[in-house]
Write a protein that holds these residues in place. Structure first.
Motif, mmCIF file in Angstrom:
data_model
loop_
_atom_site.group_PDB
_atom_site.id
_atom_site.type_symbol
_atom_site.label_atom_id
_atom_site.label_comp_id
_atom_site.label_asym_id
_atom_site.label_seq_id
_atom_site.Cartn_x
_atom_site.Cartn_y
_atom_site.Cartn_z
ATOM 1 N N LYS A 180 60.638 36.143 49.698
ATOM 2 C CA LYS A 180 60.569 37.804 48.682
ATOM 3 C C LYS A 180 59.223 38.133 48.208
ATOM 4 C CE LYS A 180 65.520 38.176 49.263
ATOM 5 N NZ LYS A 180 65.944 38.771 50.279
ATOM 6 N N GLY A 181 58.670 39.489 48.324
ATOM 7 C CA GLY A 181 57.150 39.956 48.667
ATOM 8 C C GLY A 181 57.308 41.155 48.127
ATOM 9 N N THR A 182 56.050 41.994 47.355
ATOM 10 C CA THR A 182 56.099 43.031 47.284
ATOM 11 C C THR A 182 54.441 43.226 46.798
ATOM 12 O OG1 THR A 182 56.662 43.153 44.912
ATOM 13 C CG2 THR A 182 58.385 43.892 46.041
ATOM 14 N N ILE A 183 54.035 44.224 47.267
ATOM 15 C CA ILE A 183 53.129 44.750 47.147
ATOM 16 C C ILE A 183 52.713 46.016 47.447
ATOM 17 C CG2 ILE A 183 50.514 45.313 48.586
ATOM 18 C CD1 ILE A 183 51.909 42.858 50.958
ATOM 19 N N PHE A 184 51.841 46.819 45.985
ATOM 20 C CA PHE A 184 51.833 47.923 45.649
ATOM 21 C C PHE A 184 50.033 48.330 44.662
ATOM 22 C CE2 PHE A 184 54.251 45.559 42.392
ATOM 23 C CZ PHE A 184 53.550 45.445 41.354
ATOM 24 N N SER A 185 50.492 49.304 44.553
ATOM 25 C CA SER A 185 49.095 49.979 43.639
ATOM 26 C C SER A 185 49.923 49.814 42.160
ATOM 27 C CB SER A 185 47.933 50.950 44.638
ATOM 28 O OG SER A 185 47.032 51.733 42.884
ATOM 29 N N ASP A 186 48.934 49.264 41.292
ATOM 30 C CA ASP A 186 48.943 49.575 39.371
ATOM 31 C C ASP A 186 48.377 50.535 39.435
ATOM 32 O OD1 ASP A 186 50.125 49.902 37.057
ATOM 33 O OD2 ASP A 186 50.154 47.673 36.877
ATOM 34 N N ARG A 187 48.251 51.676 38.806
ATOM 35 C CA ARG A 187 47.063 52.886 38.569
ATOM 36 C C ARG A 187 47.140 52.805 37.162
ATOM 37 N NH1 ARG A 187 49.759 55.238 42.831
ATOM 38 N NH2 ARG A 187 48.377 55.593 45.032
ATOM 39 N N GLN A 188 46.033 52.532 36.111
ATOM 40 C CA GLN A 188 45.971 52.342 34.249
ATOM 41 C C GLN A 188 44.567 53.072 34.274
ATOM 42 O OE1 GLN A 188 45.808 48.489 33.795
ATOM 43 N NE2 GLN A 188 47.340 47.858 35.211
ATOM 44 N N GLY A 189 44.802 54.541 34.387
ATOM 45 C CA GLY A 189 43.492 55.184 33.903
ATOM 46 C C GLY A 189 43.355 55.853 34.978
ATOM 47 N N THR A 190 41.542 55.558 34.875
ATOM 48 C CA THR A 190 41.130 56.169 36.740
ATOM 49 C C THR A 190 40.853 54.898 37.608
ATOM 50 O OG1 THR A 190 39.035 55.008 35.480
ATOM 51 C CG2 THR A 190 39.746 57.333 35.251
ATOM 52 N N GLN A 191 41.489 53.342 36.587
ATOM 53 C CA GLN A 191 41.167 52.041 37.487
ATOM 54 C C GLN A 191 42.722 51.651 38.422
ATOM 55 O OE1 GLN A 191 38.337 49.494 38.268
ATOM 56 N NE2 GLN A 191 39.920 49.207 40.029
ATOM 57 N N SER A 192 42.714 51.424 39.746
ATOM 58 C CA SER A 192 43.846 51.089 40.276
ATOM 59 C C SER A 192 43.915 49.049 40.144
ATOM 60 C CB SER A 192 43.854 51.792 41.558
ATOM 61 O OG SER A 192 43.775 52.764 41.611
ATOM 62 N N TRP A 193 45.003 48.866 40.361
ATOM 63 C CA TRP A 193 44.679 46.949 40.562
ATOM 64 C C TRP A 193 45.767 47.052 42.077
ATOM 65 C CZ3 TRP A 193 41.757 43.466 38.647
ATOM 66 C CH2 TRP A 193 41.043 44.480 37.443
ATOM 67 N N LEU A 194 45.295 46.398 42.513
ATOM 68 C CA LEU A 194 46.512 46.056 44.187
ATOM 69 C C LEU A 194 46.578 44.797 43.531
ATOM 70 C CD1 LEU A 194 47.016 45.494 47.068
ATOM 71 C CD2 LEU A 194 45.326 44.055 47.175
ATOM 72 N N LYS A 195 48.241 45.030 43.308
ATOM 73 C CA LYS A 195 49.678 43.837 42.884
ATOM 74 C C LYS A 195 50.301 42.683 44.794
ATOM 75 C CE LYS A 195 49.015 44.731 38.321
ATOM 76 N NZ LYS A 195 48.693 44.076 37.657
ATOM 77 N N ASN A 196 50.194 42.571 43.942
ATOM 78 C CA ASN A 196 50.813 41.007 44.954
ATOM 79 C C ASN A 196 52.038 39.784 44.773
ATOM 80 O OD1 ASN A 196 49.599 41.175 48.134
ATOM 81 N ND2 ASN A 196 47.868 41.196 46.301
ATOM 82 N N ILE A 197 53.299 39.913 44.882
ATOM 83 C CA ILE A 197 54.119 39.153 44.266
ATOM 84 C C ILE A 197 55.087 38.634 44.536
ATOM 85 C CG2 ILE A 197 55.861 39.142 42.331
ATOM 86 C CD1 ILE A 197 54.740 41.274 40.241
ATOM 87 N N PHE A 198 54.617 37.184 45.601
ATOM 88 C CA PHE A 198 56.134 36.167 46.332
ATOM 89 C C PHE A 198 56.808 35.567 45.660
ATOM 90 C CE2 PHE A 198 52.362 38.250 48.305
ATOM 91 C CZ PHE A 198 53.303 39.076 50.116
#
Length: 265
Positions: A180-198
């Protein structure tokens, strides 16, 4: 690198070669000829008994079970004109990044069949076909528990085993894989982070061909293969974040500029 928790140990890394062994294509039992010579009745009975004994042994074997949790974050330079949410909408593109250099067949709107490259387990070359389902979800609706509801969009992957080849007398029912995997962008203020969780669950019955391998050794081998697969996923996530998404932004910008020119802007 991620986290690993085991109820036993771990996984694989996998192209296209013909299998060394093919389940269901091994020795023939019956009046068939072997190299032009008929099989004697006594030999046939002996072989039938050997197969039944192998099946009984397999039925009474306890499967080895494993669990992995893999997470990976990477900085994401998002553009308002080409957000990562828009990128996730292009599922054909995303699946080619997640599973590069593999044969793929889209079986329906949500599902793909992926033929993985060969993985080497001791002296065996093992071949897996996976079923991969992709689903985009947004605005917190039906998100998995580990994803915050403020995330605007996620891509969910549901991966299961479709076929396993390369081990004589072994079939897909002896090997269970669920990712089971999830991929998304986590926006924190002006910075975005690519998140991968498997989250990876694996269980398998050790085939008779490898019954001589002690369980602790088999666990170590499986864990090593799992770590290799996780490293591959990390490389693909980096490709997703840095290379292909950057390419996607440039393509979007070029399309927008061309459209503006056509309108005479």
């Amino acid at each position: 690198m991620g986290e690993f928790a085991a109820a036993g140990g771990g996984l694989f890394s996998v192209g296209h070669c013909q299998p060394s062994f093919c389940p269901g294509r091994g020795m023939c039992f019956g009046p068939e000829n072997v190299k032009g010579k008929p099989i004697k009745k006594q030999e046939r009975i002996f072989r039938d008994e050997a197969v039944l004994k192998s099946k009984k042994t397999k039925q009474h074997r306890e499967p080895l079970t494993f669990y992995f949790r893999y997470t990976f974050d990477a900085p994401l330079n998002e553009s308002p004109a080409a957000s990562f949410d828009q990128y996730l909408d292009d599922e054909h593109r995303v699946i080619n990044v997640i599973f590069p250099d593999t044969a793929k067949t889209q079986t329906n709107k949500e599902e793909w069949r992926i033929h993985m490259p060969a993985m080497q387990v001791l002296f065996l070359s093992v071949y897996l076909a996976l079923y991969v389902k992709l689903r985009c979800k947004s605005l917190g609706k039906d998100y998995p528990p580990h994803v915050p509801h403020h995330i605007s969009k996620i891509l969910e992957l549901d991966i299961t085993i479709g076929e396993i080849r390369g081990i004589a007398g072994y079939d897909s029912s002896d090997f269970n894989l669920s990712i089971k995997g999830t991929i998304f962008s986590d926006r924190q203020g002006t910075q975005s982070w690519l998140k991968n969780i498997f989250d990876i669950n694996l269980s398998f019955i050790v085939p008779p061909l490898l019954a001589w391998v002690p369980n602790n050794v088999m666990r170590n081998i499986t864990e090593s293969l799992g770590n290799t697969m996780m490293a591959d996923r990390k490389s693909n996530a980096l490709l997703l974040a840095v290379a292909d998404y950057e390419k996607f932004k440039k393509e979007k910008l070029k399309t927008a500029v061309n459209s503006k020119k056509l309108r005479g802007g």
